[in-house]
Scaffold this active site. Structure first.
Site, PDB file in Angstrom:
ATOM      1  N   ASP A 137       0.517  -1.144  -0.106  1.00 57.32           N
ATOM      2  CA  ASP A 137       0.102  -0.074   0.052  1.00 57.32           C
ATOM      3  C   ASP A 137       0.900   1.293  -0.099  1.00 57.32           C
ATOM      4  O   ASP A 137       1.421   1.424   0.979  1.00 57.32           O
ATOM      5  CB  ASP A 137      -0.783  -0.143   1.108  1.00 57.32           C
ATOM      6  CG  ASP A 137      -2.053  -1.036   1.086  1.00 57.32           C
ATOM      7  OD1 ASP A 137      -2.586  -0.906   0.189  1.00 57.32           O
ATOM      8  OD2 ASP A 137      -2.192  -1.746   2.151  1.00 57.32           O
ATOM      9  N   ARG A 167       3.861   2.848   2.763  1.00 53.90           N
ATOM     10  CA  ARG A 167       4.609   1.767   3.796  1.00 53.90           C
ATOM     11  C   ARG A 167       6.240   2.390   3.343  1.00 53.90           C
ATOM     12  O   ARG A 167       7.034   1.775   4.369  1.00 53.90           O
ATOM     13  CB  ARG A 167       4.111   0.471   3.148  1.00 53.90           C
ATOM     14  CG  ARG A 167       2.852   0.126   3.260  1.00 53.90           C
ATOM     15  CD  ARG A 167       2.160   0.254   4.506  1.00 53.90           C
ATOM     16  NE  ARG A 167       0.976  -0.222   4.500  1.00 53.90           N
ATOM     17  CZ  ARG A 167      -0.207   0.168   5.543  1.00 53.90           C
ATOM     18  NH1 ARG A 167       0.159   1.229   6.191  1.00 53.90           N
ATOM     19  NH2 ARG A 167      -1.280  -0.425   5.239  1.00 53.90           N
ATOM     20  N   HIS A 223     -11.839  -1.776   9.485  1.00 48.16           N
ATOM     21  CA  HIS A 223     -10.911  -2.640  10.289  1.00 48.16           C
ATOM     22  C   HIS A 223     -11.383  -3.149  11.532  1.00 48.16           C
ATOM     23  O   HIS A 223     -10.913  -4.063  12.015  1.00 48.16           O
ATOM     24  CB  HIS A 223      -9.596  -1.580  10.365  1.00 48.16           C
ATOM     25  CG  HIS A 223      -8.881  -1.387   9.166  1.00 48.16           C
ATOM     26  ND1 HIS A 223      -9.187  -0.435   8.464  1.00 48.16           N
ATOM     27  CD2 HIS A 223      -7.972  -1.959   8.525  1.00 48.16           C
ATOM     28  CE1 HIS A 223      -8.555  -0.154   7.404  1.00 48.16           C
ATOM     29  NE2 HIS A 223      -7.392  -1.307   7.308  1.00 48.16           N
ATOM     30  N   ASP A 259     -10.535  -7.010   0.220  1.00 49.97           N
ATOM     31  CA  ASP A 259     -10.032  -6.441   1.531  1.00 49.97           C
ATOM     32  C   ASP A 259      -9.517  -7.494   2.399  1.00 49.97           C
ATOM     33  O   ASP A 259      -9.983  -8.519   2.370  1.00 49.97           O
ATOM     34  CB  ASP A 259     -10.655  -5.331   1.845  1.00 49.97           C
ATOM     35  CG  ASP A 259      -9.889  -4.101   2.550  1.00 49.97           C
ATOM     36  OD1 ASP A 259      -8.720  -4.111   2.724  1.00 49.97           O
ATOM     37  OD2 ASP A 259     -10.480  -2.977   2.749  1.00 49.97           O
TER      38      ASP A 259
END
Length: 336
Positions: free
Chosen positions: A66, A74, A178, A248
């Protein structure tokens, strides 16, 4: 009962180098990809060596990261600190700058052996979702489509396929998928007139898409990534999308409503997803692998489209386009 369908897994590792256990996992034919996180990254040379060690085991694996820009980047050390998409959108000549940014991001990522960055974000920013916010190009769906399209052109010019996320739109809900299961209560017509616009406009430019772990309760009672209505009827049927579909992360709370990790893997593949991501939980990855093996899934031929192609490796900073792109972003005060 044997199911036999298309499907594969993308997994992660804990450290900066492969362990014997990592190597064993990556050798499994049902594993088609590896995603890297900040914990796997020290500096560009180390990442390049890690990628090469992965290629030595499985040359066909897709390596992902990502690297959107802004707060989601990252790889930082030795790389350009990219602006957020919202910063680009607020700038003069935003379309040109978005293309430059897409090219810079993809060029650096490809140069160290990674195939794809999961980008760009096509969500709309309604000022409601803290997890999206500055990651989005804005609220106007037509403008988001234009700027994201320019970002994709830059990625493609560098040799990287693009993955639009989070279909059909994550920006309206306040809850972070999340840590919870968000529900969007808008009608399909409302979504078609707003959040779906960038996905529809750009479906022909994108090689991959990633559905959201959100329940759109007036359309289906399952999160989009587990819904045949969303994946097969709307994304494949209405939008005519022919690329790869990544889930995802199936370890996220937003995916928990369909059962344990084995249920999530099976539900995602049955809905029409091509690759299931299982991250930050090796035990779950191993259970997901067992389920994929039991189902006798076969990787989709679409995976080959995600292979990165770098036009330049160590000498990319000498390219005229690099100088032009970095100069334009500096002039706009988007990078240091």
């Amino acid at each position: 009962m044997t199911v036999c369908m298309q499907g594969a897994l993308m997994v992660d590792i804990d450290g900066k180098r492969l362990t014997p256990e990592d190597r064993q996992l990556l050798r499994q034919p049902e594993v088609a990809g590896l995603i890297l996180f900040a914990r796997n990254i020290e500096h560009p040379r180390q990442v390049s060596e890690l990628c090469q060690s992965v290629r030595d085991i499985r040359p066909d694996l897709i390596i992902a990261v990502d690297q959107e820009g802004g707060r989601v980047q990252r790889i930082r050390k030795g790389f350009v600190r990219l602006p957020s998409m919202a910063q680009i959108a607020r700038s003069d000549n935003a379309e040109r700058l978005a293309e430059h940014c897409g090219w810079l991001m993809a060029t650096e990522v490809l140069a160290i052996g990674i195939d794809i960055s999961f980008a760009p974000v096509l969500d709309l920013d309604y000022g409601r979702s803290a997890v999206i916010g500055e990651r989005a190009f804005g609220r106007d769906p037509e403008r988001v489509a234009v700027l994201a399209g320019a970002f994709i052109r830059g990625m493609n010019a560098a040799g990287m396929a693009a993955c639009g996320k989070h279909f059909p739109g994550h920006g309206w809900v306040e809850v972070d998928s999340h840590v919870a299961i968000p529900t969007d209560t808008r009608s399909l017509e409302e979504l078609r007139g707003a959040d779906l616009v960038p996905f529809a406009r750009l479906s022909w430019q994108l090689e991959a898409m990633m559905p959201a772990h959100i329940i759109y309760s007036k359309v289906d009672n399952k999160p989009a990534g587990f819904s045949k209505r969303w994946i097969q009827e709307i994304l494949r049927g209405e939008l005519g999308f022919e690329g790869l579909i990544f889930t995802d992360d199936l370890s996220m709370k937003g995916a928990s409503g369909v059962g344990d990790i084995a249920d999530r893997v099976e539900s995602a593949f049955r809905a029409g997803c091509d690759v299931g991501l299982v991250c930050n939980d090796r035990a779950s990855a191993e259970l997901a692998l067992e389920k994929a093996q039991c189902m006798q899934v076969k990787p989709s031929p679409r995976l080959a489209r995600m292979r990165g192609f770098s036009f330049a490796r160590t000498d990319y900073r000498q390219q005229p386009r690099w100088v032009e792109a970095l100069g334009a972003l500096r002039e706009a005060q988007l990078v240091a």
